[in-house]
Each structure stands twice: as structure tokens, then as C-alpha cells.
Design an enzyme around this catalytic site. Structure first.
Site, PDB file in Angstrom:
ATOM      1  N   GLY A  53      -1.485   5.358 -17.073  1.00  0.00           N
ATOM      2  CA  GLY A  53      -1.578   5.186 -15.499  1.00  0.00           C
ATOM      3  C   GLY A  53      -2.091   4.182 -14.903  1.00  0.00           C
ATOM      4  O   GLY A  53      -3.181   3.689 -15.190  1.00  0.00           O
ATOM      5  N   SER A  54      -1.530   3.283 -14.109  1.00  0.00           N
ATOM      6  CA  SER A  54      -1.965   1.895 -13.800  1.00  0.00           C
ATOM      7  C   SER A  54      -1.143   1.343 -12.809  1.00  0.00           C
ATOM      8  O   SER A  54      -0.240   1.962 -12.250  1.00  0.00           O
ATOM      9  CB  SER A  54      -1.965   1.134 -15.017  1.00  0.00           C
ATOM     10  OG  SER A  54      -0.914   1.245 -15.820  1.00  0.00           O
TER      11      SER A  54
END
Length: 219
Positions: A187-188
Site C-alpha cells: 500500500g502506497s
């Protein structure tokens, strides 16, 4: 479809742990109903990590007049803003792509050109959509110089769960549009800072595919 190199060791370790756990339970708790539950949970966790580290083959059509998506995800920001680290307060158009844990997390070069600038910054782990994540989170800043002198800045940003940013480029390296330059785990977000005369071809909320979705056309 292949498994990305960043996940191969982790997947092997998980497989051995889950195999040993369920193999042991098969002897120690024969006939217990929760055996099947443990097996199901093990399989779900393993396949979650397996899909996270998938690395699909993408057909890349190189076009020097276009900026392509550096990542799979969803467009969450399109706005005029200033960029201070490299462009020293000059106005740019920012396009941000949020990558959820279920997205492919391979990062690809948005253009063909020369890596003019690269910096890695330690930082916080605010949620990736937080307005200050672009300047306060762990991140990298990469500037591509195109053959006409046009410069494109891209920023890899760690999120609340992402604790490792990987990159495979360095300053003064020539790169090709669509080729892999990095990976962000769990997640980013990726920010693009484009020239003001770039024609944006995506909308807020649009789903992108790294190496394929056209983000902008250069003036």
C-alpha cells in the site's frame, strides 16, 4: 505472470511455516474440526501475499510525447501545485496514484530519458492519502530529463503499512519508458509532477495500469 523478486524469499518462508504448521496438526490433532479452519486461514494468508507480489507481463507502447502511469492504482489528485525539493517552488501539475494492497506494486518509468536527480528520504508513515505524506513520509524523488530538456518528477511515497521502498535506478542512468524502476511494499502512493503545458488525459477516480494508461500528453 511471474512472482516479483522482492517477494520470493518471503513467500518461500511463509509456505514452509504454513506447511509445517498444518503438517504437524495433521498428526497432533487428527479429526479435530478446527484443522480445516487453520488450513483455510493459512491458504488465504498465503494467497494474499502471492497476489501482492505478482508481476504481470505488460505490452508497452513507447511514445515520447506521452507520460504513462508509473503504477497500478487509482488517481486521487490532479491539481496545480508548487514543488520545492527540485523545482524550488515552481508551479507544476501534480497527478497522484494511490496503490492499495490488492494492486500490482511494480513501479515503471513514465517516460524515456536520463535520471537527472535521485534522493531517498527517511520519514513518517502517514496514510498514503494524507496531504502531508508527499513531504513527510518515507519517500524517493526521481527526476527524468527528456531529450528535449523537459523534466518530469516522480515520487515514491510509503504509506501507513508500506515499510520498504525499493528502487533500481541511479543518477545519470538512461532509462526506457515502461521498464521497471522500483517496487513499494503493502500500500502506497506515487506522485507525478508534470510541466504546466502537459495535457492531462486521466480523471480523478480513474483506475490506472502501470506502463499502459496514458497520464498526460506533453506539449
Amino acid at each position: 505472470m511471474t512472482i516479483h523478486k522482492e517477494g520470493r524469499v518471503l513467500l518461500l518462508v511463509l509456505f514452509l511455516i504454513f506447511f509445517g504448521l498444518n503438517f504437524g496438526l495433521n498428526y497432533l490433532a487428527v479429526g479435530q474440526p478446527w484443522q480445516a479452519i487453520v488450513l483455510a486461514i493459512s491458504a488465504i494468508i498465503f494467497f494474499f501475499f502471492l497476489q501482492f507480489f505478482r508481476n504481470p507481463t505488460r505490452k508497452i507502447e513507447i511514445n515520447e510525447k506521452q507520460v504513462i502511469a508509473p503504477a497500478d492504482g487509482k488517481v486521487v489528485v490532479i491539481e496545480k501545485t508548487t514543488e520545492d525539493e527540485y523545482f524550488k517552488g515552481a508551479e507544476r501539475i501534480q497527478v497522484s496514484i494511490f496503490m492499495s494492497p490488492i494492486n500490482v506494486h511494480v513501479n515503471r518509468n513514465p517516460v524515456t530519458g536520463l535520471i537527472k536527480y535521485f534522493r531517498y528520504h527517511k520519514g513518517k508513515y502517514l496514510v498514503a492519502w494524507h496531504p502531508k505524506s508527499s513531504t513527510e513520509n518515507e519517500r524517493t524523488t526521481i527526476v527524468y530529463e527528456l531529450h528535449k530538456g523537459v523534466e518530469i518528477l516522480i515520487r515514491q511515497i510509503a504509506g501507513a503499512a508500506a515499510r520498504r521502498i525499493c528502487w533500481y535506478i541511479k543518477e545519470e542512468q538512461s532509462v526506457i519508458q515502461g521498464k521497471e524502476f522500483g517496487f513499494i511494499k503493502f500500500g502506497s502512493r506515487v506522485d507525478l509532477f508534470l510541466p504546466l503545458d502537459a495535457k492531462i488525459t486521466v480523471e480523478n477516480g480513474q483506475i490506472t495500469k502501470g506502463g499502459q494508461t496514458v497520464i498526460a500528453e506533453l506539449g
